[in-house]
Design a protein around this motif. Structure first.
Motif, PDB file in Angstrom:
ATOM      1  N   THR A  62       0.851  -1.187   0.000  1.00  0.00           N
ATOM      2  CA  THR A  62       0.000   0.000   0.000  1.00  0.00           C
ATOM      3  C   THR A  62       0.895   1.249   0.000  1.00  0.00           C
ATOM      4  N   HIS A  82      -6.552  -2.672  -6.823  1.00  0.00           N
ATOM      5  CA  HIS A  82      -6.279  -2.634  -5.373  1.00  0.00           C
ATOM      6  C   HIS A  82      -6.198  -1.194  -4.883  1.00  0.00           C
ATOM      7  N   TYR A 135      -8.942  -1.227  -2.172  1.00  0.00           N
ATOM      8  CA  TYR A 135      -8.440  -1.755  -0.889  1.00  0.00           C
ATOM      9  C   TYR A 135      -7.421  -0.859  -0.179  1.00  0.00           C
ATOM     10  N   GLU A 136      -7.287   0.397  -0.586  1.00  0.00           N
ATOM     11  CA  GLU A 136      -6.236   1.203   0.060  1.00  0.00           C
ATOM     12  C   GLU A 136      -6.815   2.375   0.840  1.00  0.00           C
ATOM     13  N   THR A 141      -8.563  -8.675  -8.010  1.00  0.00           N
ATOM     14  CA  THR A 141     -10.014  -8.936  -8.024  1.00  0.00           C
ATOM     15  C   THR A 141     -10.462  -9.685  -9.287  1.00  0.00           C
TER      16      THR A 141
END
Ligand code: TLP
Length: 339
Positions: free
Chosen positions: A59, A83, A87-88, A140
């Motif tokens: 990240t 991502h 997701y971050e 994903t």
């Protein structure tokens, strides 16, 4: 418990722990940690870049890539399942003050025409399009490899349009293992590349951002600003170096086991997608119910993209664990799970 939630769950191997114990260290903020310096040179070389920077997480290396590739209020183009977007924790807004523009594309792959159409004309109303982020393998999408030809096409288009390109290569070596194409081939078309040692390579922590000398000098400043400047980091960098030196070639074993897992799940009546690498997506009606039932049978997995469960093979999962997981899934008979 068989833990198939992620390849991030692996424990350091004995050899890795020995490397950590024996690592020479120094203060890395002064640039004086010999193990970190060796790791950065090793990974830069592996990726065909001039320099690399060690940081605590993927990240952080992605966010440094975003930060040094943009100015405030500019726009970042990226796939809707990427991502960095999903997701971050909204970090591009927090750390860089940029706007994200999501694009669609099958299996995480963006069409050059889609990127061309998304780039804003120069006009006082519009944010400036500045950076394109690509992801390989694509999480994903189920660990799909970004085909090199498609990657070159979209990256070249982006460059022609005046954009920079960042590659989230958290699992780039899985793409290399699956195709035989060296990781550096994708990197040649990206200004910055983030790679992780803490995924399939099995290190407990650590990611690197690679690019040219000037870019990595800037990245070092951003890492400090983000709180990622570490001191005797050689203790953990030794694990990453060990992972890059010893665990790249074995990723093919994880892929082999992912194939076995998907085949076994299909035999048990599941709609499991055929994996290209180490992530298996299973289409289930009610992912939370499925995951709970699976956990009761002794197997942990995570939600994948909406409507799917994700099972991940890794260094700590052998053939016996795969067979156990298949048998566990076969015991679940609820109609809620889409069978
Ligand atoms: N992905 C994790 C979760 O965050 C979802 C996982 O289990 O797959 N890029 C990609 C493509 C990733 O898959 C991940 C981790 C990261 C970046 C972030 O790495 P870390 O966890 O080191 O910040």
């Amino acid at each position: 418990m068989i833990d198939l939630r992620s390849d991030t769950v692996t424990r350091p191997t004995e050899g890795m722990r020995r490397a950590m114990l024996e690592a020479p260290v120094g203060d890395d903020v002064f640039g004086e940690d010999p193990t970190v310096n060796r790791l950065e040179e090793y990974v830069a070389d592996l990726l065909g870049k001039e320099a690399a920077l060690y940081a605590p997480s993927g990240t952080m290396t992605n966010q440094i890539g975003v930060h040094i590739g943009t100015n405030r209020a500019e726009e970042v183009l990226l796939h809707e399942g990427s991502h960095i977007f999903v997701y971050e924790a909204g970090a591009p807004a927090v750390l860089s003050g940029v706007q994200l523009r999501t694009l669609s594309g099958e299996n995480g792959v963006l069409d050059p025409g889609t990127v061309r159409a998304a780039v804003r004309p120069e006009d006082v109303h519009f944010p400036r399009s500045r950076l394109l982020c690509l992801e390989n393998t694509h999480n994903t999408a189920g660990g799909k490899v970004y085909p090199l030809e498609d990657f070159v096409a979209v990256a070249t288009t982006a460059k022609d349009l005046g954009l920079r390109v960042h590659l989230d290569g958290a699992r780039l070596f899985n793409a290399q293992a699956a195709t035989g194409v060296p990781a550096s081939e994708w990197c040649a078309h990206s200004d910055t590349v983030s790679v992780c040692s803490s995924k399939g390579l099995g290190a407990p922590v650590g990611s690197l951002l690679a690019g040219d000398e000037e870019t990595i000098k800037e990245a070092r400043r951003a890492r400090k600003a983000f709180g990622g400047g570490m001191r005797q980091a050689g203790v953990i960098a030794a694990a990453s170096l060990y992972a890059f030196e010893n665990h790249v070639d074995r990723l093919a074993e994880d892929h082999e086991r992912a194939h076995k897992l998907a085949a076994g799940l299909r035999e048990a009546g599941y709609d499991a997608h055929e994996p290209e690498t180490n992530l298996v997506l299973v289409d289930v009606d009610d992912p939370p119910a499925f995951l709970q039932a699976l956990a009761r049978e002794g197997v942990l997995a995570t939600p994948g993209k909406p409507g799917f469960a994700r099972l991940c093979t890794h260094l700590d999962v052998g053939d016996m664990e795969i067979e156990f997981a298949i048998r566990a899934a076969a015991r679940i008979t609820s109609s809620a799970i889409g069978r």
